[in-house]
Scaffold this motif. Structure first.
Motif, PDB file in Angstrom:
ATOM      1  N   GLY A 284       4.283  -3.543   5.318  1.00 41.91           N
ATOM      2  CA  GLY A 284       3.439  -2.034   6.490  1.00 41.91           C
ATOM      3  C   GLY A 284       3.875  -1.047   7.472  1.00 41.91           C
ATOM      4  N   LEU A 285       4.847  -1.934   7.515  1.00 35.63           N
ATOM      5  CA  LEU A 285       5.443  -0.626   8.587  1.00 35.63           C
ATOM      6  C   LEU A 285       6.480  -0.062   8.601  1.00 35.63           C
ATOM      7  CD1 LEU A 285       7.282  -3.964  11.248  1.00 35.63           C
ATOM      8  CD2 LEU A 285       5.002  -2.624  11.304  1.00 35.63           C
ATOM      9  N   LEU A 286       6.413   0.995   9.370  1.00 32.15           N
ATOM     10  CA  LEU A 286       6.884   2.733   9.115  1.00 32.15           C
ATOM     11  C   LEU A 286       8.154   2.401   9.912  1.00 32.15           C
ATOM     12  CD1 LEU A 286       6.328   5.191   7.693  1.00 32.15           C
ATOM     13  CD2 LEU A 286       5.706   6.479   9.991  1.00 32.15           C
ATOM     14  N   ARG A 287       9.208   2.472   8.052  1.00 33.86           N
ATOM     15  CA  ARG A 287      11.094   2.145   9.216  1.00 33.86           C
ATOM     16  C   ARG A 287      11.565   3.735   7.860  1.00 33.86           C
ATOM     17  NH1 ARG A 287       9.725  -2.884   8.285  1.00 33.86           N
ATOM     18  NH2 ARG A 287       9.380  -4.445   8.759  1.00 33.86           N
ATOM     19  N   HIS A 288      11.024   3.682   7.251  1.00 30.08           N
ATOM     20  CA  HIS A 288      11.778   4.974   6.081  1.00 30.08           C
ATOM     21  C   HIS A 288      10.619   5.693   5.311  1.00 30.08           C
ATOM     22  CE1 HIS A 288      13.833   5.974   2.391  1.00 30.08           C
ATOM     23  NE2 HIS A 288      14.866   5.714   3.196  1.00 30.08           N
ATOM     24  N   PRO A 289      11.137   7.442   4.863  1.00 29.73           N
ATOM     25  CA  PRO A 289       9.961   7.596   4.925  1.00 29.73           C
ATOM     26  C   PRO A 289       9.268   7.118   2.873  1.00 29.73           C
ATOM     27  CG  PRO A 289      11.593   9.413   4.916  1.00 29.73           C
ATOM     28  CD  PRO A 289      11.830   7.199   5.805  1.00 29.73           C
ATOM     29  N   ALA A 290       9.809   6.201   2.491  1.00 26.20           N
ATOM     30  CA  ALA A 290       9.308   5.378   1.312  1.00 26.20           C
ATOM     31  C   ALA A 290       7.908   4.294   2.034  1.00 26.20           C
ATOM     32  CB  ALA A 290      10.490   4.113   0.541  1.00 26.20           C
ATOM     33  N   ASP A 291       8.021   4.152   3.160  1.00 22.89           N
ATOM     34  CA  ASP A 291       6.681   3.579   3.920  1.00 22.89           C
ATOM     35  C   ASP A 291       5.420   4.842   4.080  1.00 22.89           C
ATOM     36  OD1 ASP A 291       8.608   0.741   4.319  1.00 22.89           O
ATOM     37  OD2 ASP A 291       9.286   1.488   6.093  1.00 22.89           O
ATOM     38  N   SER A 292       5.563   5.743   4.036  1.00 19.71           N
ATOM     39  CA  SER A 292       4.969   6.900   4.412  1.00 19.71           C
ATOM     40  C   SER A 292       3.426   6.792   3.664  1.00 19.71           C
ATOM     41  CB  SER A 292       5.363   7.906   4.609  1.00 19.71           C
ATOM     42  OG  SER A 292       5.703   8.780   3.256  1.00 19.71           O
ATOM     43  N   PRO A 293       2.615   7.341   4.220  1.00 21.28           N
ATOM     44  CA  PRO A 293       1.754   7.792   2.986  1.00 21.28           C
ATOM     45  C   PRO A 293       1.277   8.600   2.819  1.00 21.28           C
ATOM     46  CG  PRO A 293       0.858   8.366   5.680  1.00 21.28           C
ATOM     47  CD  PRO A 293       2.306   7.230   5.722  1.00 21.28           C
ATOM     48  N   GLN A 294       2.537   9.339   2.784  1.00 15.59           N
ATOM     49  CA  GLN A 294       3.450  10.862   1.510  1.00 15.59           C
ATOM     50  C   GLN A 294       3.388  10.081   0.467  1.00 15.59           C
ATOM     51  OE1 GLN A 294       3.786  14.764   2.464  1.00 15.59           O
ATOM     52  NE2 GLN A 294       5.890  14.847   1.747  1.00 15.59           N
ATOM     53  N   TRP A 295       4.619   8.807   0.316  1.00 14.93           N
ATOM     54  CA  TRP A 295       5.910   8.798  -0.747  1.00 14.93           C
ATOM     55  C   TRP A 295       3.810   7.948  -1.494  1.00 14.93           C
ATOM     56  CZ3 TRP A 295      10.872   8.972  -0.460  1.00 14.93           C
ATOM     57  CH2 TRP A 295      11.193   8.007  -1.467  1.00 14.93           C
ATOM     58  N   ARG A 296       3.133   7.030  -0.689  1.00 16.97           N
ATOM     59  CA  ARG A 296       2.332   6.519  -1.469  1.00 16.97           C
ATOM     60  C   ARG A 296       1.208   7.780  -2.680  1.00 16.97           C
ATOM     61  NH1 ARG A 296       2.162   3.361   3.075  1.00 16.97           N
ATOM     62  NH2 ARG A 296       1.018   4.429   4.267  1.00 16.97           N
ATOM     63  N   PHE A 297       1.170   8.774  -1.802  1.00 16.65           N
ATOM     64  CA  PHE A 297       0.301   9.976  -2.526  1.00 16.65           C
ATOM     65  C   PHE A 297       0.765  10.247  -3.850  1.00 16.65           C
ATOM     66  CE2 PHE A 297      -0.597  13.839  -2.655  1.00 16.65           C
ATOM     67  CZ  PHE A 297      -1.790  14.194  -2.925  1.00 16.65           C
ATOM     68  N   ILE A 298       2.000  10.645  -3.816  1.00 19.16           N
ATOM     69  CA  ILE A 298       2.698  10.671  -4.555  1.00 19.16           C
ATOM     70  C   ILE A 298       3.083   9.457  -5.732  1.00 19.16           C
ATOM     71  CG2 ILE A 298       5.334  11.466  -5.278  1.00 19.16           C
ATOM     72  CD1 ILE A 298       5.848  12.947  -2.572  1.00 19.16           C
ATOM     73  N   ASN A 299       3.145   8.772  -5.411  1.00 17.68           N
ATOM     74  CA  ASN A 299       2.957   7.512  -7.172  1.00 17.68           C
ATOM     75  C   ASN A 299       1.558   7.532  -7.233  1.00 17.68           C
ATOM     76  OD1 ASN A 299       5.613   6.712  -5.969  1.00 17.68           O
ATOM     77  ND2 ASN A 299       4.833   4.902  -4.503  1.00 17.68           N
ATOM     78  N   GLY A 300       0.454   7.792  -6.332  1.00 12.29           N
ATOM     79  CA  GLY A 300      -0.570   7.795  -6.972  1.00 12.29           C
ATOM     80  C   GLY A 300      -0.835   9.344  -7.347  1.00 12.29           C
ATOM     81  N   LYS A 301      -0.590   9.833  -7.209  1.00 12.53           N
ATOM     82  CA  LYS A 301      -0.866  11.154  -7.457  1.00 12.53           C
ATOM     83  C   LYS A 301      -0.431  11.471  -9.082  1.00 12.53           C
ATOM     84  CE  LYS A 301      -2.611  16.019  -7.559  1.00 12.53           C
ATOM     85  NZ  LYS A 301      -4.113  16.096  -7.986  1.00 12.53           N
ATOM     86  N   TYR A 302       1.005  10.817  -9.303  1.00 12.17           N
ATOM     87  CA  TYR A 302       1.808  11.524 -10.222  1.00 12.17           C
ATOM     88  C   TYR A 302       2.449  10.235 -10.696  1.00 12.17           C
ATOM     89  CZ  TYR A 302       2.015  15.824  -8.368  1.00 12.17           C
ATOM     90  OH  TYR A 302       1.244  17.238  -7.392  1.00 12.17           O
ATOM     91  N   PRO A 303       1.532   9.793 -11.636  1.00  9.28           N
ATOM     92  CA  PRO A 303       2.623   7.964 -12.188  1.00  9.28           C
ATOM     93  C   PRO A 303       3.457   7.654 -13.551  1.00  9.28           C
ATOM     94  CG  PRO A 303       0.181   9.041 -13.551  1.00  9.28           C
ATOM     95  CD  PRO A 303       0.527   9.929 -12.055  1.00  9.28           C
ATOM     96  N   GLU A 304       3.550   9.551 -13.802  1.00  7.00           N
ATOM     97  CA  GLU A 304       4.273   9.334 -14.448  1.00  7.00           C
ATOM     98  C   GLU A 304       6.005   9.247 -13.967  1.00  7.00           C
ATOM     99  OE1 GLU A 304       4.634   9.376 -17.667  1.00  7.00           O
ATOM    100  OE2 GLU A 304       2.895   8.260 -18.161  1.00  7.00           O
ATOM    101  N   PHE A 305       5.773   9.623 -12.658  1.00  8.62           N
ATOM    102  CA  PHE A 305       6.334  10.581 -11.735  1.00  8.62           C
ATOM    103  C   PHE A 305       7.250   8.387 -11.328  1.00  8.62           C
ATOM    104  CE2 PHE A 305       9.142  11.188  -8.260  1.00  8.62           C
ATOM    105  CZ  PHE A 305       9.877  12.048  -8.511  1.00  8.62           C
ATOM    106  N   ARG A 306       6.115   8.285 -11.147  1.00  9.79           N
ATOM    107  CA  ARG A 306       6.606   6.891  -9.912  1.00  9.79           C
ATOM    108  C   ARG A 306       7.065   5.956 -11.000  1.00  9.79           C
ATOM    109  NH1 ARG A 306       3.418   2.461  -9.857  1.00  9.79           N
ATOM    110  NH2 ARG A 306       3.848   0.835  -8.240  1.00  9.79           N
ATOM    111  N   LYS A 307       6.787   5.567 -12.302  1.00  7.70           N
ATOM    112  CA  LYS A 307       7.234   5.354 -13.462  1.00  7.70           C
ATOM    113  C   LYS A 307       8.544   4.873 -13.884  1.00  7.70           C
ATOM    114  CE  LYS A 307       5.433   3.381 -18.120  1.00  7.70           C
ATOM    115  NZ  LYS A 307       5.132   4.305 -19.661  1.00  7.70           N
ATOM    116  N   GLU A 308       9.565   5.603 -13.580  1.00  6.28           N
ATOM    117  CA  GLU A 308      10.719   5.654 -13.726  1.00  6.28           C
ATOM    118  C   GLU A 308      11.529   5.396 -12.336  1.00  6.28           C
ATOM    119  OE1 GLU A 308      14.166   4.646 -13.523  1.00  6.28           O
ATOM    120  OE2 GLU A 308      13.231   5.531 -16.052  1.00  6.28           O
ATOM    121  N   LYS A 309      12.303   4.240 -11.848  1.00  3.28           N
ATOM    122  CA  LYS A 309      12.319   3.555 -10.689  1.00  3.28           C
ATOM    123  C   LYS A 309      13.696   4.082  -9.579  1.00  3.28           C
ATOM    124  CE  LYS A 309       9.060   0.686 -10.828  1.00  3.28           C
ATOM    125  NZ  LYS A 309       8.629   1.359 -11.863  1.00  3.28           N
ATOM    126  N   ARG A 310      13.857   5.119 -10.979  1.00  8.06           N
ATOM    127  CA  ARG A 310      15.250   6.478 -10.601  1.00  8.06           C
ATOM    128  C   ARG A 310      14.912   6.933 -10.191  1.00  8.06           C
ATOM    129  NH1 ARG A 310      17.850   3.055 -15.935  1.00  8.06           N
ATOM    130  NH2 ARG A 310      16.289   3.991 -16.558  1.00  8.06           N
TER     131      ARG A 310
END
Length: 606
Positions: A287-313
């Motif tokens: 829950g700590l913000l150390r990197h852009p991957a910890d940001s709300p925008q990163w989590r929003f992208i994961n939720g908005k575009y599940p197909e993009f999130r599905k491929e971890k690479r």
């Protein structure tokens, strides 16, 4: 049949044009040695040794002709670069065992494969370039196997040049200096050495190992790029000026380094491919913000575009740009603009390392592109759009499989002046803030001759005591709320209909306040849904703030922000009467402020 393939279909393949990526997509390729005639030679064996095979259906007579002309090396029996492990077998992604293949050379058999220059990795990573030009590969392979001199087991002709050229680049040696270094080294070595005799010859040896680039002509006034349908034009379609400089015959050039080959090379190295999944497998999710991957925008992208999130690479990138003088001078007479991509899939300790920062564009000077930077960003935006909508097939050396790689631009990073160029917002004048826009306006100081934005109390909590103070601020209480941030959708609605003509000579119709263009990043389908599209480079902010603070505390002449003009502006605003200039003869007197230091205090600070 000469080739048997365990795949969904069986066909005949052109062995001349096969590469590793297709073999990894297939499962296994088995050569029946009993089908091979005694007319085998060495070309295809050496080619297969590094680049493998690519599927391409051919007629039987063509296959026989190719086999009779270009044949196999009998010593190459274990396919260690085609999905084969060192134990002799591997398992397909479906869990089915794959046919054993004959044992052969180990990866350590490649000359200098484990050296710091990672020569073996470079040759394998560059393999796609050789598929249609086997003669070039023959030259590279020969240089990688030829000892530097008879009896030398540590260096080959290629590895020695690569090592020396790394030293040249790392220490900024000129070509003339490098010529002399090579001349001295060649004289020190035995007479029958094969070291390159100069910088020109060294570059010719290394060119096949490099990544591709494009030189795109641009009109000097930044109107258009001569690419696609405009590539053959001789005059600018906007202002009809000549493509070439008068009396010189040299146009302005944009250097574009395509990003897809760079991504393919990253994933072709097993260690790098593993690191590019850190954001999913290696990140500390507390829950700590150390990197852009910890940001709300990163989590929003994961939720908005599940197909993009599905491929971890899949990659999330940041774009950074600023002006620089490539001639090592602090002069502002020349401004070249590099555009660099940063990969946020990597951990904080690596994402800003030089190795993983990708130079994608080099906008040549001498003038900065300014508002016309969109003209130069177009090739990069085209590739980013393809990477988002379709993706590209990439081989992952860590997981030994080919996958469809997609990528997105997460944000841009720049200083505040470049923010205006990239975002299309005017960062000068009364409404210089791209977030507040016209909801917070500046004030012009006639004596200091500058625009200031001095009251930031609306951003404080509603019950903060500073909101009620008058004397310490502008003589008024402040109870207004902070301006509401506009979403990307709202900003896009404001700019989508703005039409301008790019070019230094096409300034008519460009707004002096607010948004002045619908910049090119809006072509990316996801751009208007991002919370934070542009980030400021904190280095510039820290430096400028620190310089201003220290110069004011030490009262540095010409640099302090507290001077005679600033005191007259206080008088005009009707505030801080105790700090107004005291008119005297023969000198004027500036009353000391709370931050004024004595001579002794200044010495202690210094």
């Amino acid at each position: 049949m000469f080739v048997c393939c365990r795949t969904t279909s069986v066909g005949y393949f052109d062995l001349m044009s096969m590469t590793q990526s297709a073999v990894c997509t297939l499962t296994s390729v088995i050569f029946y040695q009993q089908a091979l005639e005694p007319f085998v030679a060495s070309w295809f064996g050496s080619l297969a040794r590094f680049i493998g095979v690519r599927a391409s259906i051919r007629r039987i007579d063509e296959i026989l002709g190719h086999l009779s002309k270009n044949t196999f090396d009998r010593t190459y029996t274990r396919w260690v670069w085609h999905g084969k492990n060192f134990e002799g077998t591997r398992t397909s992604d479906s869990g089915n065992d794959v046919h054993d293949v004959h044992e052969g050379p180990d990866v350590n058999d490649i000359p200098n494969a484990n050296e710091g220059d990672r020569l073996g990795d470079m040759i394998r990573a560059a393999q796609d370039k050789f598929a249609e030009n086997p003669a070039t590969f023959e030259g590279v392979l020969k240089d990688s196997e030829t000892p530097l001199y008879p009896g030398c087991s540590k260096y080959t002709r290629l590895s020695s040049i690569l090592r020396l050229y790394n030293v040249k680049a790392g220490h900024g040696l000129t070509d003339q200096c490098f010529d002399e270094v090579l001349e001295v080294f060649k004289d020190m070595l035995p007479d029958d050495n094969v070291l390159a005799s100069g910088a020109y010859e060294a570059k010719k040896i290394l060119i096949p190992m490099g990544l591709p680039y494009e030189k795109i002509h641009a009109y000097p006034n930044d109107c258009v790029l001569y690419r696609n349908e405009r590539e053959s034009l001789k005059n600018c379609p906007v202002c009809n000026a000549s493509r070439y400089k008068e009396n010189e015959g040299v146009p302005k050039v944009l250097w574009y380094f395509p990003i897809v080959p760079k991504f393919k090379r990253l994933f072709s190295n097993a260690d790098d491919a593993q690191k590019l999944t850190w954001n999913f497998y290696g990140r500390n999710k507390d829950g700590l913000l150390r990197h852009p991957a910890d940001s709300p925008q990163w989590r929003f992208i994961n939720g908005k575009y599940p197909e993009f999130r599905k491929e971890k690479r899949n990659l999330r990138l940041a774009l950074s740009t600023d002006g620089m003088n490539p001639f090592g001078s602090l002069s502002s007479m020349h401004s070249t603009w590099p555009v660099i991509l940063v990969t946020y899939n990597l951990p904080p300790s690596l994402c800003m390392k030089r190795k993983y920062m990708m130079l994608t564009l080099l906008i040549s000077g001498p003038k900065q592109p300014g508002n016309d930077i969109d003209v130069y960003l177009a090739p990069l935006i085209d590739d980013l759009k393809i990477l988002w909508e379709k993706g590209v097939k990439v081989f992952d050396a860590h997981q030994n499989e080919t996958f469809n790689l997609r990528a997105m631009l997460f944000c841009t990073i720049q200083d505040f002046p470049a923010y205006g160029n990239v975002s299309g917002y005017t960062v000068k004048g009364k409404t210089a803030c791209p977030i507040c826009e016209d909801r917070m306006k500046g004030k012009w100081l006639k004596n200091s001759k500058k625009m200031v934005y001095f009251d930031h109390r609306p951003f404080l909590p509603c019950d903060h005591p500073y909101r009620k103070q008058k004397k310490a601020f502008n003589g008024k209480q402040e109870f207004k709320k902070c301006p509401k941030d506009l979403s990307g959708e709202e900003v896009f609605q404001k700019v989508k209909d703005i039409q301008i003509t790019f070019g230094k000579k096409s300034r008519a119709g460009i707004s002096k306040q607010g948004y002045k263009k619908c910049y090119d990043f809006w072509r990316l389908p996801y751009w208007k849904r991002l919370f934070v599209r542009h980030c400021l480079d904190i280095m510039h902010i820290e430096k400028n703030m620190c310089d201003s603070l220290i110069d004011t505390l030490l009262n540095v002449p010409g640099k302090t922000k507290d001077g005679e003009n600033a005191r007259y502006d206080l008088k005009d605003m009707g505030i801080r009467s105790e700090l107004h200039v005291v008119e005297g003869k023969p000198k004027k007197y500036l009353p000391p402020a709370a931050y004024t230091l004595s001579r002794k205090e200044k010495k202690s600070v210094m």
